[in-house]
Design a protein around this motif. Structure first.
Motif, PDB file in Angstrom:
ATOM      1  N   LEU A  14       0.799  -1.214   0.000  1.00  0.00           N
ATOM      2  CA  LEU A  14       0.000   0.000   0.000  1.00  0.00           C
ATOM      3  C   LEU A  14       0.840   1.276   0.000  1.00  0.00           C
ATOM      4  O   LEU A  14       0.326   2.341  -0.345  1.00  0.00           O
ATOM      5  N   LEU A  17       0.942   3.314  -3.345  1.00  0.00           N
ATOM      6  CA  LEU A  17      -0.339   3.963  -3.625  1.00  0.00           C
ATOM      7  C   LEU A  17      -0.569   5.129  -2.673  1.00  0.00           C
ATOM      8  O   LEU A  17      -1.048   6.198  -3.090  1.00  0.00           O
ATOM      9  N   LEU A 185      -9.613  -5.183 -13.974  1.00  0.00           N
ATOM     10  CA  LEU A 185      -8.339  -4.633 -13.506  1.00  0.00           C
ATOM     11  C   LEU A 185      -7.284  -4.664 -14.606  1.00  0.00           C
ATOM     12  O   LEU A 185      -6.509  -3.722 -14.770  1.00  0.00           O
ATOM     13  N   THR A 231      -3.403   8.247  -9.128  1.00  0.00           N
ATOM     14  CA  THR A 231      -4.395   8.097  -8.056  1.00  0.00           C
ATOM     15  C   THR A 231      -5.803   8.043  -8.617  1.00  0.00           C
ATOM     16  O   THR A 231      -6.633   7.231  -8.176  1.00  0.00           O
ATOM     17  N   ALA A 234      -6.502   4.689  -9.966  1.00  0.00           N
ATOM     18  CA  ALA A 234      -6.517   3.612  -8.980  1.00  0.00           C
ATOM     19  C   ALA A 234      -7.812   3.567  -8.184  1.00  0.00           C
ATOM     20  O   ALA A 234      -8.187   2.499  -7.680  1.00  0.00           O
ATOM     21  N   VAL A 235      -8.499   4.695  -8.075  1.00  0.00           N
ATOM     22  CA  VAL A 235      -9.700   4.756  -7.229  1.00  0.00           C
ATOM     23  C   VAL A 235     -10.786   3.770  -7.671  1.00  0.00           C
ATOM     24  O   VAL A 235     -11.329   3.022  -6.836  1.00  0.00           O
ATOM     25  N   CYS A 237     -10.537   0.946  -9.185  1.00  0.00           N
ATOM     26  CA  CYS A 237     -10.081  -0.408  -8.883  1.00  0.00           C
ATOM     27  C   CYS A 237     -10.241  -0.717  -7.398  1.00  0.00           C
ATOM     28  O   CYS A 237     -10.706  -1.805  -7.017  1.00  0.00           O
ATOM     29  N   LEU A 238      -9.870   0.246  -6.542  1.00  0.00           N
ATOM     30  CA  LEU A 238     -10.000   0.035  -5.104  1.00  0.00           C
ATOM     31  C   LEU A 238     -11.459  -0.081  -4.688  1.00  0.00           C
ATOM     32  O   LEU A 238     -11.820  -0.940  -3.883  1.00  0.00           O
ATOM     33  N   VAL A 239     -12.303   0.776  -5.239  1.00  0.00           N
ATOM     34  CA  VAL A 239     -13.723   0.752  -4.883  1.00  0.00           C
ATOM     35  C   VAL A 239     -14.364  -0.577  -5.285  1.00  0.00           C
ATOM     36  O   VAL A 239     -15.081  -1.205  -4.499  1.00  0.00           O
ATOM     37  N   PHE A 241     -12.896  -3.460  -5.800  1.00  0.00           N
ATOM     38  CA  PHE A 241     -12.367  -4.560  -5.001  1.00  0.00           C
ATOM     39  C   PHE A 241     -12.988  -4.576  -3.611  1.00  0.00           C
ATOM     40  O   PHE A 241     -13.338  -5.647  -3.089  1.00  0.00           O
ATOM     41  N   LEU A 242     -13.143  -3.408  -2.988  1.00  0.00           N
ATOM     42  CA  LEU A 242     -13.727  -3.353  -1.654  1.00  0.00           C
ATOM     43  C   LEU A 242     -15.184  -3.819  -1.671  1.00  0.00           C
ATOM     44  O   LEU A 242     -15.650  -4.480  -0.738  1.00  0.00           O
ATOM     45  N   GLN A 245     -14.967  -7.804  -2.646  1.00  0.00           N
ATOM     46  CA  GLN A 245     -13.883  -8.619  -2.099  1.00  0.00           C
ATOM     47  C   GLN A 245     -14.362  -9.938  -1.496  1.00  0.00           C
ATOM     48  O   GLN A 245     -13.682 -10.962  -1.616  1.00  0.00           O
TER      49      GLN A 245
END
Length: 259
Positions: A14, A17, A185, A231, A234-235, A237-239, A241-242, A245
C-alpha cells in the motif's frame, strides 16, 4: 506472527499507492486539488473522451470474457467429448506465451477484420488474453457445484442452457465476480496493448493519456499532475475490489482448491 507478517506485507504493497495519493494533493504552498485541475486542463492531460474510452474498453472486455469463459467453463466442467483434456491443456498453454510477442500479428489480423485502431478490436484482444485463466476458473467453479442441482433442473424440463442460466450461474456467482474483476483490472490498467493497437489520440485510454503527460516541452514533467493521474485511475479499482472482495475471495479460493 501471521498478523505481523500480514501487516508488514500490507504496508509494503500500500505504500506506493499512499505515496502517490499524498503527492497528488501536495502543492508548493501546502495541500490542495490544483494538481487534479491541471490533470484535466493541461494540453496533454486527461480528457472526457479518454475516460469514456477506458470505460468502454473495460466494459466490453469484461462482457466478452464473462460470456466466453462461462460457456467454455461449463462445457469443460460438465460435458464429455473427444479431446476434452487435450483441448483444455492447449487452452492453458496460451498462458506460457508472452502476449507482447503476438501483438504485431494481432495488429495485422485486426487490419484484415477492419478492427484496426478501434476500441472493439482492442477489447477483443484484451479479452482473448484473459480467457485461459478465466476458463480455468469457471471450469473449477462449475465442477464444485453438486451435479444433483443440475440433474434436478433437467428432470424438471430445463434444457442444458436453461439449467446453466437458472441454476448454475447463481451457484457460481463468486467465480463470475473473480473473473470479471480480473478482466476489469487488467483492461483498465493495460498500457502496452493500447500503445500498439491504437493510433488515433481520440481513441487513447486513460493509461496512454497519463503516460503521454510525461512527454512535455523541454523535457519538463509535471510529476504532481502525473501522481494525480495515477491516483485517479486507482480509485475505481480500489472501490470495486472493496465492494466485491467477499465474493472475489470465495471464488478465487474455490477455484484454486478445485484446481
Amino acid at each position: 506472527m501471521r498478523r505481523i507478517t500480514g501487516a508488514a506485507l500490507a504496508v509494503l504493497f500500500l505504500f506506493p499507492l499512499a505515496w502517490s495519493a499524498f503527492a497528488s494533493v501536495r502543492t508548493p504552498t501546502g495541500f490542495g486539488l490544483s494538481n487534479y485541475a491541471r490533470l484535466f486542463t493541461a494540453d496533454n492531460g486527461i480528457r472526457a473522451e479518454h475516460v469514456f474510452n477506458s470505460i468502454a474498453v473495460s466494459a466490453l472486455t469484461v462482457a466478452v470474457t464473462l460470456v466466453v469463459s462461462t460457456l467454455g467453463g461449463y462445457a469443460f466442467g460438465r460435458f464429455s467429448f473427444p479431446g476434452k483434456e487435450a483441448l483444455f491443456l492447449l487452452t492453458l498453454a496460451i498462458l506460457m506465451v508472452p502476449y507482447a510477442t503476438v501483438l504485431i500479428a494481432l495488429y495485422v489480423l485486426l487490419g484484415w477484420l477492419g478492427l484496426q485502431d478501434s476500441l472493439i478490436g482492442l477489447s477483443l484482444v484484451l479479452a482473448m488474453f484473459q480467457l485461459p485463466f478465466s476458463i480455468f476458473m469457471m471450469r473449477n467453479s462449475f465442477e464444485a457445484v453438486p451435479k444433483e442441482l443440475e440433474e434436478s433442473a433437467l428432470i424438471d424440463g430445463c434444457t442444458s442452457f436453461g439449467a446453466l442460466v437458472r441454476v448454475m450461474l447463481p451457484a457460481v456467482r463468486p467465480g463470475l465476480v473473480t473473473v470479471g474483476l480480473f478482466a476489469f483490472l487488467t483492461s483498465w490498467s493495460e498500457f502496452f496493448a493500447p500503445l500498439i493497437l491504437l493510433n488515433s489520440t481520440s481513441k487513447f485510454t486513460m493509461m496512454l493519456a497519463v503516460v503521454n503527460m510525461r512527454t512535455a516541452s523541454f523535457g519538463a514533467i509535471d510529476y504532481a499532475a502525473l501522481e494525480a493521474g495515477v491516483t485517479f485511475m486507482a480509485v475505481p479499482c480500489l472501490v470495486l475490489f472493496l465492494i466485491l472482495q467477499r465474493s472475489y475471495v470465495r471464488g478465487f479460493m474455490s477455484g484454486a482448491l478445485r484446481g
